[in-house]
Write a protein that holds these residues in place. Sequence first.
Motif, PDB file in Angstrom:
ATOM      1  N   ALA A   3      62.671  93.616 116.761  1.00 12.83           N
ATOM      2  CA  ALA A   3      63.390  94.405 115.758  1.00 12.83           C
ATOM      3  C   ALA A   3      62.672  94.332 114.413  1.00 12.83           C
ATOM      4  CB  ALA A   3      64.824  93.903 115.628  1.00 12.83           C
ATOM      5  N   ASP A   4      62.200  93.146 114.048  1.00  9.97           N
ATOM      6  CA  ASP A   4      61.439  92.995 112.806  1.00  9.97           C
ATOM      7  C   ASP A   4      60.133  93.782 112.871  1.00  9.97           C
ATOM      8  OD1 ASP A   4      63.392  91.324 111.773  1.00  9.97           O
ATOM      9  OD2 ASP A   4      62.329  89.472 112.286  1.00  9.97           O
ATOM     10  N   PHE A   5      59.481  93.712 114.013  1.00  7.12           N
ATOM     11  CA  PHE A   5      58.220  94.440 114.205  1.00  7.12           C
ATOM     12  C   PHE A   5      58.442  95.941 114.076  1.00  7.12           C
ATOM     13  CE2 PHE A   5      54.691  95.582 117.402  1.00  7.12           C
ATOM     14  CZ  PHE A   5      53.733  95.649 116.403  1.00  7.12           C
ATOM     15  N   ASP A   6      59.527  96.432 114.654  1.00  6.37           N
ATOM     16  CA  ASP A   6      59.844  97.850 114.602  1.00  6.37           C
ATOM     17  C   ASP A   6      60.061  98.304 113.156  1.00  6.37           C
ATOM     18  OD1 ASP A   6      60.535 100.388 115.874  1.00  6.37           O
ATOM     19  OD2 ASP A   6      62.600  99.955 115.304  1.00  6.37           O
ATOM     20  N   ARG A   7      60.796  97.515 112.389  1.00 10.90           N
ATOM     21  CA  ARG A   7      61.019  97.854 110.977  1.00 10.90           C
ATOM     22  C   ARG A   7      59.703  97.869 110.201  1.00 10.90           C
ATOM     23  NH1 ARG A   7      65.862  94.859 111.897  1.00 10.90           N
ATOM     24  NH2 ARG A   7      64.824  92.909 111.329  1.00 10.90           N
ATOM     25  N   ASN A   8      58.841  96.892 110.492  1.00  9.95           N
ATOM     26  CA  ASN A   8      57.553  96.816 109.817  1.00  9.95           C
ATOM     27  C   ASN A   8      56.685  98.027 110.127  1.00  9.95           C
ATOM     28  OD1 ASN A   8      54.488  95.839 110.081  1.00  9.95           O
ATOM     29  ND2 ASN A   8      55.452  94.658 108.446  1.00  9.95           N
ATOM     30  N   LEU A   9      56.674  98.427 111.403  1.00 10.40           N
ATOM     31  CA  LEU A   9      55.886  99.589 111.809  1.00 10.40           C
ATOM     32  C   LEU A   9      56.373 100.851 111.111  1.00 10.40           C
ATOM     33  CD1 LEU A   9      55.596  98.955 115.654  1.00 10.40           C
ATOM     34  CD2 LEU A   9      53.735  98.829 113.989  1.00 10.40           C
ATOM     35  N   LYS A  10      57.678 101.054 111.077  1.00 10.51           N
ATOM     36  CA  LYS A  10      58.231 102.267 110.477  1.00 10.51           C
ATOM     37  C   LYS A  10      58.022 102.289 108.966  1.00 10.51           C
ATOM     38  CE  LYS A  10      61.587 103.090 114.140  1.00 10.51           C
ATOM     39  NZ  LYS A  10      63.003 102.978 114.574  1.00 10.51           N
ATOM     40  N   ALA A  11      57.978 101.101 108.351  1.00  5.89           N
ATOM     41  CA  ALA A  11      57.688 101.036 106.919  1.00  5.89           C
ATOM     42  C   ALA A  11      56.245 101.447 106.640  1.00  5.89           C
ATOM     43  CB  ALA A  11      57.956  99.627 106.389  1.00  5.89           C
ATOM     44  N   ARG A  12      55.343 101.121 107.567  1.00  4.28           N
ATOM     45  CA  ARG A  12      53.941 101.506 107.417  1.00  4.28           C
ATOM     46  C   ARG A  12      53.742 102.989 107.665  1.00  4.28           C
ATOM     47  NH1 ARG A  12      49.881  97.244 108.581  1.00  4.28           N
ATOM     48  NH2 ARG A  12      50.894  95.222 108.387  1.00  4.28           N
ATOM     49  N   ASN A  13      54.461 103.507 108.688  1.00  5.73           N
ATOM     50  CA  ASN A  13      54.327 104.918 109.033  1.00  5.73           C
ATOM     51  C   ASN A  13      55.603 105.346 109.750  1.00  5.73           C
ATOM     52  OD1 ASN A  13      53.724 107.428 110.266  1.00  5.73           O
ATOM     53  ND2 ASN A  13      51.544 106.950 110.298  1.00  5.73           N
ATOM     54  N   PRO A  14      56.367 106.281 109.191  1.00  4.36           N
ATOM     55  CA  PRO A  14      57.635 106.697 109.821  1.00  4.36           C
ATOM     56  C   PRO A  14      57.471 107.234 111.237  1.00  4.36           C
ATOM     57  CG  PRO A  14      57.494 107.524 107.571  1.00  4.36           C
ATOM     58  CD  PRO A  14      56.140 106.971 107.908  1.00  4.36           C
ATOM     59  N   GLU A  15      56.253 107.662 111.601  1.00  3.60           N
ATOM     60  CA  GLU A  15      56.031 108.191 112.953  1.00  3.60           C
ATOM     61  C   GLU A  15      55.750 107.096 113.975  1.00  3.60           C
ATOM     62  OE1 GLU A  15      54.227 112.379 113.222  1.00  3.60           O
ATOM     63  OE2 GLU A  15      52.952 111.328 111.765  1.00  3.60           O
ATOM     64  N   TRP A  16      55.631 105.858 113.517  1.00  2.69           N
ATOM     65  CA  TRP A  16      55.403 104.733 114.421  1.00  2.69           C
ATOM     66  C   TRP A  16      56.739 104.091 114.796  1.00  2.69           C
ATOM     67  CZ3 TRP A  16      50.855 101.563 111.816  1.00  2.69           C
ATOM     68  CH2 TRP A  16      49.724 102.387 111.741  1.00  2.69           C
ATOM     69  N   GLY A  17      56.696 103.130 115.701  1.00  2.00           N
ATOM     70  CA  GLY A  17      57.893 102.367 116.064  1.00  2.00           C
ATOM     71  C   GLY A  17      58.017 102.189 117.561  1.00  2.00           C
TER      72      GLY A  17
END
Length: 207
Positions: A157-171
């Motif tokens: 869950a933390d990783f997912d939030r971090n990815l989306k903060a870097r790029n909204p198209e990631w996750g």
Amino acid sequence: MDSITTLPDGAASSPAAGRNVEPILSVLKAHLPARGRVLEIAAGSGEHALAFARALPDLEWTPSDPSDEARSSIDAWRRAAGPDNLNTPLALNAADPATWPDGPFHAVVCINMVHISPWTSTEGLMRGAAQVLVPGGLLYLYGPYRETDAPLAPSNADFDRNLKARNPEWGLRALEDVSQLARDHGLHLTLRIEMPANNLSLLFRKT
């Protein structure tokens, strides 16, 4: 996401690759054919390609990545220590059909791309794999996924939030969405294997 260290010869070293290479290799050894051609998508630093080609000498291993920097690292590893069955990396962008090579391939391997790329890349991956794989060929995916019948691990869950903060198209993607997309292209999920650090190995076969 781990930091990448670039060595003097241009090869890059990823701590994540060092941690997961053996668990992934154990799955590949059990499910790849004894001989044939393998296409690796988004090969990154090239450390996986080097290790897998060394461990599986009867497979012709072709790494690829859309990044010039990544391909330079892959080729640096290949030139420094690569076996004869490790090919020069291709400039393949999963989302761009024009960059895919001609088949046939007996397997397509994609490690840690689906969650660190736009959904269009996964769509392109499924479309391309379906085109280049032989009947019965393997599409192997590795990484973290969301599953409707399993709670998301706090670290994921933390990783997912971090990815989306870097790029909204990631996750992290929903496994059911990835599986349905695969089915739409004639690729069927035949095996789900739990891996260390809350990752999954997903094995799809082309009908």
